[in-house]
Design an enzyme around this catalytic site. Structure first.
Site, PDB file in Angstrom:
ATOM      1  N   GLU A   1      -6.012 -63.300 -12.146  1.00  0.00           N
ATOM      2  CA  GLU A   1      -7.254 -62.604 -12.465  1.00  0.00           C
ATOM      3  C   GLU A   1      -7.742 -61.705 -11.326  1.00  0.00           C
ATOM      4  O   GLU A   1      -7.684 -62.081 -10.144  1.00  0.00           O
ATOM      5  CB  GLU A   1      -8.372 -63.609 -12.791  1.00  0.00           C
ATOM      6  N   ARG A   2      -8.236 -60.534 -11.705  1.00  0.00           N
ATOM      7  CA  ARG A   2      -8.927 -59.659 -10.749  1.00  0.00           C
ATOM      8  C   ARG A   2     -10.081 -60.445 -10.124  1.00  0.00           C
ATOM      9  O   ARG A   2     -10.840 -61.094 -10.843  1.00  0.00           O
ATOM     10  CB  ARG A   2      -9.466 -58.441 -11.484  1.00  0.00           C
TER      11      ARG A   2
ATOM     12  N   ASN B   1     -17.224 -62.608 -10.282  1.00  0.00           N
ATOM     13  CA  ASN B   1     -15.981 -63.262  -9.873  1.00  0.00           C
ATOM     14  C   ASN B   1     -16.204 -64.026  -8.572  1.00  0.00           C
ATOM     15  O   ASN B   1     -17.165 -63.767  -7.836  1.00  0.00           O
ATOM     16  CB  ASN B   1     -14.879 -62.215  -9.652  1.00  0.00           C
TER      17      ASN B   1
ATOM     18  N   CYS C   1     -16.162 -61.904 -19.680  1.00  0.00           N
ATOM     19  CA  CYS C   1     -15.464 -63.161 -19.413  1.00  0.00           C
ATOM     20  C   CYS C   1     -15.486 -63.969 -20.703  1.00  0.00           C
ATOM     21  O   CYS C   1     -16.554 -64.403 -21.133  1.00  0.00           O
ATOM     22  CB  CYS C   1     -16.150 -63.927 -18.284  1.00  0.00           C
TER      23      CYS C   1
ATOM     24  N   HIS D   1      -6.974 -55.185 -18.445  1.00  0.00           N
ATOM     25  CA  HIS D   1      -5.833 -56.117 -18.478  1.00  0.00           C
ATOM     26  C   HIS D   1      -4.516 -55.365 -18.516  1.00  0.00           C
ATOM     27  O   HIS D   1      -4.419 -54.318 -19.172  1.00  0.00           O
ATOM     28  CB  HIS D   1      -5.936 -57.026 -19.708  1.00  0.00           C
TER      29      HIS D   1
ATOM     30  N   CYS E   1      -7.513 -67.753 -19.049  1.00  0.00           N
ATOM     31  CA  CYS E   1      -8.291 -66.501 -19.000  1.00  0.00           C
ATOM     32  C   CYS E   1      -8.532 -66.068 -20.444  1.00  0.00           C
ATOM     33  O   CYS E   1      -7.572 -65.736 -21.146  1.00  0.00           O
ATOM     34  CB  CYS E   1      -7.515 -65.430 -18.234  1.00  0.00           C
ATOM     35  N   GLY E   2      -9.792 -66.101 -20.876  1.00  0.00           N
ATOM     36  CA  GLY E   2     -10.098 -65.820 -22.279  1.00  0.00           C
ATOM     37  C   GLY E   2      -9.816 -64.379 -22.662  1.00  0.00           C
ATOM     38  O   GLY E   2      -9.109 -64.111 -23.641  1.00  0.00           O
ATOM     39  N   THR E   3     -10.321 -63.431 -21.888  1.00  0.00           N
ATOM     40  CA  THR E   3     -10.060 -62.017 -22.202  1.00  0.00           C
ATOM     41  C   THR E   3      -8.582 -61.704 -21.997  1.00  0.00           C
ATOM     42  O   THR E   3      -8.013 -60.859 -22.683  1.00  0.00           O
ATOM     43  CB  THR E   3     -10.912 -61.078 -21.323  1.00  0.00           C
ATOM     44  N   GLY E   4      -7.949 -62.447 -21.072  1.00  0.00           N
ATOM     45  CA  GLY E   4      -6.506 -62.267 -20.867  1.00  0.00           C
ATOM     46  C   GLY E   4      -5.721 -62.709 -22.088  1.00  0.00           C
ATOM     47  O   GLY E   4      -4.729 -62.069 -22.470  1.00  0.00           O
TER      48      GLY E   4
ATOM     49  N   GLN F   1     -15.655 -68.167 -11.667  1.00  0.00           N
ATOM     50  CA  GLN F   1     -16.714 -67.181 -11.926  1.00  0.00           C
ATOM     51  C   GLN F   1     -18.084 -67.862 -11.924  1.00  0.00           C
ATOM     52  O   GLN F   1     -18.182 -69.083 -12.132  1.00  0.00           O
ATOM     53  CB  GLN F   1     -16.531 -66.516 -13.315  1.00  0.00           C
TER      54      GLN F   1
ATOM     55  N   ASN G   1     -13.199 -55.569 -19.889  1.00  0.00           N
ATOM     56  CA  ASN G   1     -12.585 -55.655 -18.549  1.00  0.00           C
ATOM     57  C   ASN G   1     -11.102 -55.298 -18.681  1.00  0.00           C
ATOM     58  O   ASN G   1     -10.523 -55.357 -19.746  1.00  0.00           O
ATOM     59  CB  ASN G   1     -12.808 -57.050 -17.951  1.00  0.00           C
TER      60      ASN G   1
HETATM   61  N1  LIG Z   1     -11.477 -61.881 -13.608  1.00  0.00           N
HETATM   62  C1  LIG Z   1     -12.009 -61.152 -14.766  1.00  0.00           C
HETATM   63  C2  LIG Z   1     -13.355 -61.767 -15.222  1.00  0.00           C
HETATM   64  C3  LIG Z   1     -13.194 -63.171 -15.797  1.00  0.00           C
HETATM   65  C4  LIG Z   1     -12.295 -63.192 -17.002  1.00  0.00           C
HETATM   66  C5  LIG Z   1     -11.779 -64.561 -17.464  1.00  0.00           C
HETATM   67  N2  LIG Z   1     -12.165 -65.693 -16.689  1.00  0.00           N
HETATM   68  C6  LIG Z   1     -12.016 -64.769 -18.957  1.00  0.00           C
HETATM   69  O1  LIG Z   1     -12.134 -65.924 -19.395  1.00  0.00           O
HETATM   70  O2  LIG Z   1     -12.051 -63.741 -19.682  1.00  0.00           O
HETATM   71  C7  LIG Z   1     -12.212 -59.666 -14.378  1.00  0.00           C
HETATM   72  O3  LIG Z   1     -12.384 -59.381 -13.191  1.00  0.00           O
HETATM   73  O4  LIG Z   1     -12.214 -58.835 -15.294  1.00  0.00           O
END
Ligand SMILES: N[C@H](CCC[C@H](N)C(=O)O)C(=O)O
Length: 283
Positions: free
Chosen positions: A217-218, A66, A75, A168, A226-229, A46, A166
């Site tokens: 990741e999208r 992205n 993110c 998930h 992936c933090g939000t993941g 990103q 975002n």
């Molecule tokens: N690919 C994610 C954005 C980056 C999320 C990820 N890198 C994180 O740390 O949350 C999306 O399209 O929603």
């Protein structure tokens, strides 16, 4: 135009960070793509852009692109790098800052041990907010969560859907190392029931306070973390009655820690934020 940047990562999820307060940054999707390209550009999952705030009561605006060039809402690993960057660059003298994104305000805090903890806000648990089109699907109640049986890639997977701003979609697997991330990941990412596409998480429960996680990741493909993941996976696991807060999340690129006290409460994401190098590029 010449562009100054800093290369950073959070548990192996890597970023190009750009100060758009002290330099003019107005790039096309193709230019974002080229910057993130690992052969023709700098290379990153990103690109994070630091801007002056647009709303009162926040310190910065945080924009996220992205590697496919698309701008997205949130993110989590990037939020930690963002906080480290603005501190190291002297853009803020505070340990805690408030940052506005496309979908809400988050609050990173620099910790004494060099890690960063981010108040990521409360998860959105209604499928329509992900968004996910559940029409005609019979969801399965698992604890307080509903899992959705989705025929995809020639099999039926049971997905929890969560938004951290975002989108998930998280499934539980026996073993992340053998999970079909490379094939099932893109099939879920682009499934028509996710009108804005989706990040596809594969979670292995080790014990009630520990998971292993891989995320396709999208707009970026599989990343090392992936933090939000991680936030979405822990929220889904707690709601399914499989996990108790706090939860250690072992990603391929490092370890994150997630804490959540239940619906309406913020999710806290803690982990590393590392500067790798600085540079300047003609774009
Ligand atoms: N690919 C994610 C954005 C980056 C999320 C990820 N890198 C994180 O740390 O949350 C999306 O399209 O929603």
């Amino acid at each position: 135009m010449k562009l100054k940047f800093t290369k950073m990562h959070g548990a192996g999820n890597d970023f190009i960070v750009i100060d758009a307060i002290h330099q003019e940054v107005d790039l096309s999707a193709e230019q974002w793509r080229r910057l993130a390209d690992r052969r023709f550009g700098i290379g990153a999952d990103q690109i994070l852009v630091v801007e002056r705030p647009r709303s009162a009561g926040v310190d910065f605006r945080y924009r996220i692109f992205n590697s496919d060039g698309g701008e997205v809402e949130q993110c989590g690993n990037g939020a930690r790098a963002f906080a480290r960057f603005v501190s190291d660059k002297g853009l803020s003298g505070e340990r805690s800052i408030r940052v506005e994104t496309m979908k809400g305000v988050i609050a990173p805090r620099l910790e004494d041990d060099g890690s960063v903890t981010v108040d990521m806000g409360a998860p959105r648990l209604d499928p329509t907010e992900v968004p996910f089109d559940s029409a005609g699907l019979a969801g399965w109640l698992e604890g307080a969560d509903i899992t959705w049986p989705l025929p995809v890639g020639g099999k039926t997977v049971f997905l929890s859907v969560v938004s951290m701003g975002n989108p998930h979609a998280v499934q539980v697997v026996e073993d992340v190392d053998s999970a079909p991330v490379a094939t099932l990941g893109p099939a879920i990412e682009t499934h028509p029931r996710f009108p804005n596409k989706v990040n596809a998480g594969f979670m292995q429960v080790v014990d009630r306070h520990h998971i292993r996680l891989r995320v396709f990741e999208r707009g970026a493909g599989e990343t090392l973390a992936c933090g939000t993941g991680a936030c979405a996976a822990v929220v889904a696991g707690i709601r399914r009655g499989l996990l108790d807060s706090p939860v250690r999340v072992a990603a391929r690129g490092g370890e994150l820690s997630i804490a959540w006290d239940g619906p309406g409460q913020p999710v806290y994401l803690s982990g590393p934020a590392v500067t790798v190098f600085e540079g300047e590029i003609e774009i």
